[in-house]
Write a protein that holds these residues in place. Sequence first.
Motif, PDB file in Angstrom:
ATOM      1  N   PRO A 198       0.816  -1.216   0.000  1.00 32.26           N
ATOM      2  CA  PRO A 198       0.000   0.000   0.000  1.00 32.26           C
ATOM      3  C   PRO A 198       0.852   1.270   0.000  1.00 32.26           C
ATOM      4  O   PRO A 198       1.889   1.340   0.661  1.00 32.26           O
ATOM      5  N   GLN A 252      -3.170   5.563  -0.424  1.00 28.84           N
ATOM      6  CA  GLN A 252      -4.158   4.534  -0.091  1.00 28.84           C
ATOM      7  C   GLN A 252      -4.455   4.520   1.407  1.00 28.84           C
ATOM      8  O   GLN A 252      -5.583   4.254   1.814  1.00 28.84           O
ATOM      9  N   LEU A 253      -3.431   4.774   2.221  1.00 28.97           N
ATOM     10  CA  LEU A 253      -3.623   4.796   3.668  1.00 28.97           C
ATOM     11  C   LEU A 253      -4.197   6.126   4.144  1.00 28.97           C
ATOM     12  O   LEU A 253      -4.985   6.161   5.091  1.00 28.97           O
ATOM     13  N   LEU A 305      -7.160  -0.990   5.875  1.00 29.54           N
ATOM     14  CA  LEU A 305      -6.033  -1.393   5.031  1.00 29.54           C
ATOM     15  C   LEU A 305      -4.784  -1.594   5.870  1.00 29.54           C
ATOM     16  O   LEU A 305      -4.021  -2.540   5.641  1.00 29.54           O
ATOM     17  N   THR A 316      -2.756  -5.112   6.298  1.00 32.80           N
ATOM     18  CA  THR A 316      -1.336  -5.158   5.936  1.00 32.80           C
ATOM     19  C   THR A 316      -0.493  -5.686   7.078  1.00 32.80           C
ATOM     20  O   THR A 316       0.358  -6.571   6.889  1.00 32.80           O
TER      21      THR A 316
END
Length: 550
Positions: free
Chosen positions: A397, A401-402, A418, A422
Amino acid sequence: MHEDGIHGGETGPRGNPKWNYFRRDVVDYQTELLYGSFGPWPTPAPGRPLSEYAEVCNLPKEELKDWKKNVSLKYLWIIASRFLPGLWWAYFRSGGRYADFADETFSAHLSHGMYSKFLCPLDKGDLALFKDKVPAVNDDPREYQKADFSCMEWICNKTYPDTYAAATIVLFKVDKPDDPIPRYRALAIHIYQVDEQYKKITSTADTLTPEDEQQNRWELAKYFALQGAVHRVNMTEHGKLHFPFDSINAITKSILPTQHLLFRLLIPHFRLSLAVDNSVLEGKYSLLSRTNWVIYSPFTAEGKYTRRLIPDAYVGRPGKPNAFPEYWFSPKPSYPKSSFGIYLQKNYAIFHKFITSVIEDTLPAQYDCDDNSGARRNWEFIALWAESIAEWVPGFPKREQLLPWEKGVKVVNPNRQLLIDTVTLCLWTLTVAHAADHAGFAQAGPTRNVFRIHLKPPLKNTTVENDFHKSLVKRWDLFQSYLTHQLFYKPHNVENLVAVIYDFRGHPNELKLNEYRDIFIRELRECDVEERRRDGSLPKLEDVSSSIQY
């Protein structure tokens, strides 16, 4: 606008948000890092930058010392103490032959345990290989799967003298494909070799089935398929559990402050791993060594040839996206439809519950871009961590995205889910998933892990003697395989998963976080009892290490 001129909505020339926290607010936080300014960092694979995983070659002295004391010296002791027992077993106890694999045993061996990871739908072109011998393969595609060992093309012309290899593809019929654990029956084996330019020799390629008139050819083909399985799992699939995580390991130690929650979660699962993987990839006496001969290597070719299989796991094989996909870090793992897959899935769920509890209880669901206090600081460190890793690990990621960012909006809602997925994948892979492979190796033992074969493959227009089993392997091969099992396949844990301690000292939620850890370990123990009652061949929790230590 913040009083010092910093604003969360400030953008760069391309309209992307600036990393204000790291550009202006923080001048130097070396004292907060594990190794200060001397932390490890990934580098392209030496000599193979485009075909293999990034490596970490600048190892901290402390970690090398730890590895030498707790791993390297142990290997020397095992060689010294198991050398004579290994010779005795190979020459007087083993029978000098591989185990027999009846059709049902062969099917179960490839579809029950760790080898079940190879089961996948047929790729384009596979139908043509099997349709003549198994016409029904054109029917419902869900009812047919394959285990593909075409990666053996790399070494079938490079084997040691008097040993042989061949590329194989095993076709399975899947009974009740919707069941959690379907039944797989091997229906056919396509077997072939390649020329010096690695082009398939179609004139000698053949597809064998249990119904063939020359039954011995089918029986011998099964051993070549098993040879492909053990080479592939060593050189391709198992490496996925090791090498991509070195970049995550190194960057975590070099970017995250030691008091950051993410650092505290990850660091217990990184011990020894960098040194272990560096010795595997670049060590003079590694099984993957490109130059040195070692007494304990059971493979059928020199390291410089077997190593050619590694890119098949990283960049994939052309035309085989199902069997050999390009490596891509996916926070959501996939599981084989097998007993082994159920074991992995249940353990993953326990890890996921633990990480969810910790992260949701400690990292805020949103923060203000103009807030330079703890919430923003925590998330910006995580974003920097992820962005740095994504440069080295395909699919990891990225920052956006985070921390999804919208221009003009000052409040950021981080993607906590996420991050949870992860981190869960990292911890689960480095512990349960890795140890499960080793348990599968160890349980099979030297007579069921088929490395070297001293008979030519049963290609078209060949015959196979009735008593071929006694000529398959030599006792010296079994001795070398025995040493490998003692050294590298059996678990040699320095720290066990159930003993892992997370340093939550000083955290505002310390008591609750430690409680989550205790629940996590208790649920792992309960799962271990339940799963081993269901299937006694599954790994024991007591054999699962807290990190990659072998």
